[in-house]
Design a protein around this motif. Structure first.
Motif, PDB file in Angstrom:
ATOM      1  N   PHE A  22      32.745  37.876  36.336  1.00  0.00           N
ATOM      2  CA  PHE A  22      33.347  38.097  37.211  1.00  0.00           C
ATOM      3  C   PHE A  22      31.959  39.198  38.602  1.00  0.00           C
ATOM      4  O   PHE A  22      30.991  39.732  37.327  1.00  0.00           O
ATOM      5  N   THR A  23      31.550  38.528  39.355  1.00  0.00           N
ATOM      6  CA  THR A  23      30.279  38.561  39.985  1.00  0.00           C
ATOM      7  C   THR A  23      30.127  39.450  41.161  1.00  0.00           C
ATOM      8  O   THR A  23      29.870  39.277  42.600  1.00  0.00           O
ATOM      9  N   ARG A  24      31.354  40.292  41.614  1.00  0.00           N
ATOM     10  CA  ARG A  24      31.809  41.185  42.489  1.00  0.00           C
ATOM     11  C   ARG A  24      31.295  42.899  41.621  1.00  0.00           C
ATOM     12  O   ARG A  24      31.679  44.053  42.467  1.00  0.00           O
ATOM     13  N   GLY A  25      29.426  42.506  41.358  1.00  0.00           N
ATOM     14  CA  GLY A  25      29.061  43.955  40.566  1.00  0.00           C
ATOM     15  C   GLY A  25      28.792  44.833  41.984  1.00  0.00           C
ATOM     16  O   GLY A  25      28.796  46.213  41.479  1.00  0.00           O
ATOM     17  N   ASP A  26      28.106  44.487  42.852  1.00  0.00           N
ATOM     18  CA  ASP A  26      28.102  45.727  43.647  1.00  0.00           C
ATOM     19  C   ASP A  26      29.799  46.656  44.102  1.00  0.00           C
ATOM     20  O   ASP A  26      29.081  47.477  44.546  1.00  0.00           O
ATOM     21  N   LYS A  27      30.706  46.231  43.867  1.00  0.00           N
ATOM     22  CA  LYS A  27      31.798  46.923  43.700  1.00  0.00           C
ATOM     23  C   LYS A  27      32.620  47.131  42.299  1.00  0.00           C
ATOM     24  O   LYS A  27      33.851  47.656  42.853  1.00  0.00           O
ATOM     25  N   MET A  28      32.015  47.525  41.241  1.00  0.00           N
ATOM     26  CA  MET A  28      32.396  47.111  40.542  1.00  0.00           C
ATOM     27  C   MET A  28      33.106  46.786  39.484  1.00  0.00           C
ATOM     28  O   MET A  28      34.544  47.162  38.832  1.00  0.00           O
ATOM     29  N   ASN A  29      32.833  44.975  40.235  1.00  0.00           N
ATOM     30  CA  ASN A  29      34.312  44.342  39.922  1.00  0.00           C
ATOM     31  C   ASN A  29      35.922  44.559  40.512  1.00  0.00           C
ATOM     32  O   ASN A  29      36.669  44.213  39.663  1.00  0.00           O
ATOM     33  N   ALA A  30      36.059  45.806  41.728  1.00  0.00           N
ATOM     34  CA  ALA A  30      37.390  45.876  41.323  1.00  0.00           C
ATOM     35  C   ALA A  30      38.337  44.987  41.885  1.00  0.00           C
ATOM     36  O   ALA A  30      37.456  44.130  42.533  1.00  0.00           O
ATOM     37  N   LEU A  31      39.612  44.764  41.623  1.00  0.00           N
ATOM     38  CA  LEU A  31      40.260  43.457  42.873  1.00  0.00           C
ATOM     39  C   LEU A  31      41.181  43.952  43.483  1.00  0.00           C
ATOM     40  O   LEU A  31      41.503  44.951  44.166  1.00  0.00           O
ATOM     41  N   ASP A  32      40.537  42.756  44.845  1.00  0.00           N
ATOM     42  CA  ASP A  32      40.700  42.883  46.402  1.00  0.00           C
ATOM     43  C   ASP A  32      41.336  41.566  46.482  1.00  0.00           C
ATOM     44  O   ASP A  32      41.338  41.397  45.733  1.00  0.00           O
ATOM     45  N   PRO A  33      42.438  41.453  46.986  1.00  0.00           N
ATOM     46  CA  PRO A  33      42.859  40.712  47.371  1.00  0.00           C
ATOM     47  C   PRO A  33      42.235  39.392  46.914  1.00  0.00           C
ATOM     48  O   PRO A  33      42.749  38.363  46.399  1.00  0.00           O
ATOM     49  N   GLU A  34      40.792  38.601  47.826  1.00  0.00           N
ATOM     50  CA  GLU A  34      39.853  37.324  46.932  1.00  0.00           C
ATOM     51  C   GLU A  34      39.605  37.208  45.779  1.00  0.00           C
ATOM     52  O   GLU A  34      39.750  36.570  44.936  1.00  0.00           O
ATOM     53  N   MET A  35      39.573  38.808  45.219  1.00  0.00           N
ATOM     54  CA  MET A  35      39.386  38.717  43.488  1.00  0.00           C
ATOM     55  C   MET A  35      40.444  37.958  42.524  1.00  0.00           C
ATOM     56  O   MET A  35      40.481  36.952  41.853  1.00  0.00           O
ATOM     57  N   PHE A  36      41.698  38.601  42.825  1.00  0.00           N
ATOM     58  CA  PHE A  36      42.892  37.489  42.483  1.00  0.00           C
ATOM     59  C   PHE A  36      42.862  37.034  42.228  1.00  0.00           C
ATOM     60  O   PHE A  36      43.334  35.776  41.809  1.00  0.00           O
ATOM     61  N   GLU A  37      42.833  35.844  43.999  1.00  0.00           N
ATOM     62  CA  GLU A  37      42.673  34.729  43.683  1.00  0.00           C
ATOM     63  C   GLU A  37      41.611  34.275  43.229  1.00  0.00           C
ATOM     64  O   GLU A  37      41.989  32.619  43.059  1.00  0.00           O
ATOM     65  N   ARG A  38      40.266  34.029  43.193  1.00  0.00           N
ATOM     66  CA  ARG A  38      39.834  33.872  43.094  1.00  0.00           C
ATOM     67  C   ARG A  38      39.407  33.348  41.673  1.00  0.00           C
ATOM     68  O   ARG A  38      38.874  32.473  40.082  1.00  0.00           O
ATOM     69  N   ILE A  39      40.372  34.738  40.476  1.00  0.00           N
ATOM     70  CA  ILE A  39      40.518  35.215  39.384  1.00  0.00           C
ATOM     71  C   ILE A  39      41.444  34.111  38.381  1.00  0.00           C
ATOM     72  O   ILE A  39      41.118  32.963  37.661  1.00  0.00           O
ATOM     73  N   ILE A  40      42.669  33.900  39.106  1.00  0.00           N
ATOM     74  CA  ILE A  40      43.634  33.008  39.704  1.00  0.00           C
ATOM     75  C   ILE A  40      42.934  31.009  39.072  1.00  0.00           C
ATOM     76  O   ILE A  40      43.456  30.278  38.944  1.00  0.00           O
ATOM     77  N   GLU A  41      42.284  30.934  40.416  1.00  0.00           N
ATOM     78  CA  GLU A  41      41.308  29.790  40.419  1.00  0.00           C
ATOM     79  C   GLU A  41      40.173  29.157  39.783  1.00  0.00           C
ATOM     80  O   GLU A  41      40.964  27.927  38.930  1.00  0.00           O
ATOM     81  N   ALA A  42      39.654  30.214  39.000  1.00  0.00           N
ATOM     82  CA  ALA A  42      38.924  30.502  37.696  1.00  0.00           C
ATOM     83  C   ALA A  42      40.039  29.545  36.695  1.00  0.00           C
ATOM     84  O   ALA A  42      39.513  28.912  35.581  1.00  0.00           O
ATOM     85  N   GLY A  43      41.004  30.513  35.890  1.00  0.00           N
ATOM     86  CA  GLY A  43      41.910  29.640  35.126  1.00  0.00           C
ATOM     87  C   GLY A  43      42.736  29.069  35.215  1.00  0.00           C
ATOM     88  O   GLY A  43      42.539  27.606  34.488  1.00  0.00           O
ATOM     89  N   SER A  44      42.652  28.270  36.345  1.00  0.00           N
ATOM     90  CA  SER A  44      42.892  27.071  36.614  1.00  0.00           C
ATOM     91  C   SER A  44      42.240  25.868  36.313  1.00  0.00           C
ATOM     92  O   SER A  44      42.127  24.878  35.665  1.00  0.00           O
TER      93      SER A  44
ATOM     94  N   SER B 299      54.665  34.850  36.153  1.00  0.00           N
ATOM     95  CA  SER B 299      54.337  35.708  36.018  1.00  0.00           C
ATOM     96  C   SER B 299      53.898  35.991  37.530  1.00  0.00           C
ATOM     97  O   SER B 299      53.916  34.634  38.021  1.00  0.00           O
ATOM     98  N   ASN B 300      54.667  36.798  38.520  1.00  0.00           N
ATOM     99  CA  ASN B 300      53.557  36.756  39.612  1.00  0.00           C
ATOM    100  C   ASN B 300      52.747  36.819  39.805  1.00  0.00           C
ATOM    101  O   ASN B 300      51.899  37.039  38.881  1.00  0.00           O
ATOM    102  N   LYS B 301      51.498  37.166  41.097  1.00  0.00           N
ATOM    103  CA  LYS B 301      50.753  36.716  41.585  1.00  0.00           C
ATOM    104  C   LYS B 301      49.234  37.616  40.256  1.00  0.00           C
ATOM    105  O   LYS B 301      48.330  36.984  39.696  1.00  0.00           O
ATOM    106  N   PHE B 302      50.034  38.806  40.148  1.00  0.00           N
ATOM    107  CA  PHE B 302      49.035  39.680  39.768  1.00  0.00           C
ATOM    108  C   PHE B 302      49.523  39.958  38.240  1.00  0.00           C
ATOM    109  O   PHE B 302      48.195  40.832  37.705  1.00  0.00           O
TER     110      PHE B 302
END
Length: 280
Positions: free
Chosen positions: A33-55, A103-106
């Motif tokens: 997780f590379t959103r280190g400046d925000k302590m890798n907190a989960l915003d909408p884009e973070m959800f999308e990118r994590i799911i993309e990584a799994g794919s 599962s849902n997105k979250f």
């Protein structure tokens, strides 16, 4: 160029500022997780990118194990509080809609690590709250720095854990312990997490320990490793008769295959095995 490098060039994570994937020559994929400046907190884009990584990992050839970690001061601080006031998009699915299988997105950002065919080892440090803890709980193995700050945080915000936690915590945490953690949202350390069942090991360098375990797994028959992960899922979800049959089915598909014979020969000859990753 090695086979792993060739695959990495053709099946990589698209450039973004939330998640990165590095596939090493030994078959270990380092997911950060590379959103280190925000302590890798989960915003909408973070959800999308994590799911993309799994794919991406699901399709990527040559992956034998995954190390999941966060850059900066935290593994993941949970939901970005700035998202609390966000007005849902008009076309956003209802949370009861099943978009990703069960599962849902979250939920998918946490459950997808159990769904991956290869083992996932999470390296936890700094802060691991709420959704971050549920994501970590999706890993097969968790290595925590002893001072990691952890919590089932949702009750603080008047919510219940709903990112797959209750499904993922089965078999990890004693029922009364989990109830106390969820009802009170009290903070606990990485050291206590090991006692509670939410961390496999504690280590002053969790990423190095996680990577060492991943390398060890990557040095095993990849067909057998993937079959073992399927069996672990079956162990939690099926009755005894079904589990016994599943063991036999998985073993019948592995025994006397080239990879299984290579494991035997390498062990007898005391050398590093050379496994075939194709179609595993």
């Amino acid at each position: 160029m090695t086979q792993a490098q060739a695959h990495a060039q053709t099946q990589t994570m698209p450039a973004n500022d939330r998640v990165s994937i590095e596939l090493r020559d030994d078959g270990v994929a380092l997911v950060r997780f590379t959103r280190g400046d925000k302590m890798n907190a989960l915003d909408p884009e973070m959800f999308e990118r994590i799911i993309e990584a799994g794919s991406v990992l699901e399709r990527m050839k040559g992956v034998r194990a995954v190390v999941l970690s966060g850059e900066g001061r935290a593994f993941c601080a949970g939901l970005d509080t700035a998202s609390f006031g966000r007005t849902p998009d008009a076309d956003e699915p209802d949370i009861t809609d099943r978009i990703y299988g069960n599962s849902n997105k979250f939920q998918q950002v946490a459950t997808q690590w159990r769904k991956l065919p290869v083992p996932v080892i999470a390296a936890l440090h700094g802060v691991c709250f709420g959704g971050g803890l549920q994501i970590a709980s999706g890993a097969d193995i968790r290595i925590a720095h002893p001072d990691t700050r952890m919590a089932v945080m949702e009750m603080k915000w008047g919510l219940v854990p709903d990112m797959g936690g209750y499904a993922l915590w089965r078999g990890l945490v004693r029922d009364d312990v989990l109830r106390e953690l969820a009802y009170t949202n009290r903070e606990f350390s990485g050291s206590e997490a090991q006692v509670l069942g939410l961390a496999t090991y504690v280590d002053d360098n969790p990423h190095a320990r996680a990577t060492a375990i991943a390398r060890e797994i990557a040095n095993r028959n990849p067909q057998a490793i993937r079959a073992a992960k399927r069996l672990h899922a079956a162990m939690l979800e099926r009755d005894t008769d079904a589990i016994l049959m599943e063991e036999s089915v998985e073993q019948a598909a592995i025994i006397r295959t080239p990879n299984q014979m290579e494991a035997v020969m390498a062990g007898m000859q005391k050398r590093v095995p050379k496994f075939d990753d194709v179609d595993v």
